[in-house]
Design an enzyme around this catalytic site. Structure first.
Site, PDB file in Angstrom:
ATOM      1  N   TYR A 134      -0.478 -10.190  16.605  1.00 17.49           N
ATOM      2  CA  TYR A 134      -0.641  -9.222  15.511  1.00 17.49           C
ATOM      3  C   TYR A 134      -1.896  -8.386  15.713  1.00 17.49           C
ATOM      4  O   TYR A 134      -1.852  -7.151  15.686  1.00 17.49           O
ATOM      5  CB  TYR A 134      -0.696  -9.958  14.172  1.00 17.49           C
ATOM      6  N   LEU A 166       0.833  -1.202   0.000  1.00 23.04           N
ATOM      7  CA  LEU A 166       0.000   0.000   0.000  1.00 23.04           C
ATOM      8  C   LEU A 166       0.870   1.255   0.000  1.00 23.04           C
ATOM      9  O   LEU A 166       0.608   2.206  -0.734  1.00 23.04           O
ATOM     10  CB  LEU A 166      -0.937  -0.026   1.215  1.00 23.04           C
ATOM     11  N   THR A 186      -6.352  -3.078  10.150  1.00 25.26           N
ATOM     12  CA  THR A 186      -6.664  -4.388   9.599  1.00 25.26           C
ATOM     13  C   THR A 186      -7.984  -4.941  10.123  1.00 25.26           C
ATOM     14  O   THR A 186      -8.422  -4.581  11.222  1.00 25.26           O
ATOM     15  CB  THR A 186      -5.535  -5.375   9.982  1.00 25.26           C
ATOM     16  N   ASP A 187      -8.578  -5.847   9.339  1.00 28.40           N
ATOM     17  CA  ASP A 187      -9.771  -6.556   9.793  1.00 28.40           C
ATOM     18  C   ASP A 187      -9.477  -7.507  10.947  1.00 28.40           C
ATOM     19  O   ASP A 187     -10.389  -7.953  11.644  1.00 28.40           O
ATOM     20  CB  ASP A 187     -10.397  -7.337   8.633  1.00 28.40           C
ATOM     21  N   ASP A 236      13.206   2.903  11.309  1.00 24.02           N
ATOM     22  CA  ASP A 236      12.666   1.645  11.817  1.00 24.02           C
ATOM     23  C   ASP A 236      11.569   1.932  12.831  1.00 24.02           C
ATOM     24  O   ASP A 236      11.824   2.546  13.864  1.00 24.02           O
ATOM     25  CB  ASP A 236      13.799   0.841  12.463  1.00 24.02           C
TER      26      ASP A 236
END
Length: 299
Positions: free
Chosen positions: A135, A12, A112-113, A47
């Site tokens: 995550y 993306l 995110t989903d 980073d």
């Protein structure tokens, strides 16, 4: 405007840099060497996991708007190293949000989903997250950090991002094409519903959200079609004219380090109403994916 994009080496983020650079002063931020094609952008190696370098780069650039697309996205790697997942996805987003607060910059943070548990999808923006796994939890904390610390902030959720552009990293979609082209079978989950998202479409929506709206809060900017992964694989194969074996498997039958949301997917009605860049149905996505793939240099 001075616009920064984190995760610029990613799917993306790379598409967003290409969209923004012709009209804006763009700082592309990523870990390691720049893997973007030459263009009108500056590169800053930083980073998200070190607690300092991304915030410093944004402040030195004096960003007026930031698309935060950087993340640790390997779900199983996050489960094996939750400390790193936390440093990048939670702490990295905190860095970005702190910089935006200090600079008075607008922020769109990509999420995110996976913040949902997958018990009752597809999900709307007002549905309550219930993340499972390192995550998912680290991304949900990142959402909260962005919304809490950056006054002018939107969170853009995507799912199963893929791209056919040259240099883009391997994804489930590209593996389908490559494996079937070699005559190899493709294994796909038959019990996981997802909203496949073409990176170029997500970039168009998130860039417009960043610079073309004053929307604050959560917005779902995924693809518009919810399918299981077997059906997604079949649709990719059909668009590319590929025959071959697509093997349905259940998530529970595969030894995965991290849990997956099963009944997932995102409802994109709000994005349809707000944005000129519309969430694409799967057929339109696959047309563009095929065109991107055809434009790759011959190997």
């Amino acid at each position: 405007m001075r616009v920064a994009v984190t995760g610029a080496n990613g799917l993306l983020g790379g598409e967003a840099v290409a969209l923004l650079a012709p009209a804006h002063e763009v700082l592309a931020v990523g870990r390691g060497a720049c893997r973007l094609p030459p263009g009108r952008h500056r590169w800053a190696e930083a980073d998200l996991g070190d607690g300092r370098s991304v915030e410093r780069a944004l402040r030195e650039f004096r960003a007026e708007a930031v698309l935060h697309a950087g993340a640790m996205t390997d779900v199983d790697a996050c489960e094996r190293d939750p400390e790193q997942a936390w440093r990048v996805n939670a702490g990295g987003t905190e860095q970005v949000a702190r910089a935006c607060r200090a600079l008075g910059a607008r922020l769109v943070a990509v999420s995110t989903d996976y913040v949902f548990d997958g018990e009752a999808g597809p999900y709307r923006e007002e549905d309550v997250p219930n993340p499972r796994g390192a995550y998912a939890r680290s991304k949900r904390v990142g959402e909260e950090a962005a919304l809490l610390l950056a006054p002018d902030c939107a969170v853009a959720r995507v799912a199963v991002v893929y791209s056919g552009r040259p240099g883009a990293k391997s994804t489930f979609a590209t593996q389908i094409v490559e494996r079937l082209s070699r005559g190899e079978p493709v294994r796909a989950f038959c019990d996981q519903l997802v909203s496949p998202t073409l990176a170029a479409n997500a970039a168009a929506m998130t860039c417009e959200l960043l610079l073309g709206t004053s929307y604050r809060g959560v917005l779902h900017t995924s693809g518009a079609t919810v399918v299981d992964r077997v059906e997604f694989a079949r649709r990719v194969a059909a668009r590319f004219g590929l025959a071959g074996e697509i093997v349905p498997v259940r998530v529970a039958d595969v030894q995965l380090a991290s849990p997956r949301p099963l009944r997932s997917g995102l409802v994109v009605d709000r994005a349809r109403a707000l944005l000129r860049a519309q969430p694409l149905e799967l057929a339109a996505q696959l047309d563009r994916f095929h065109a991107e793939w055809q434009a790759r240099p011959a190997r």
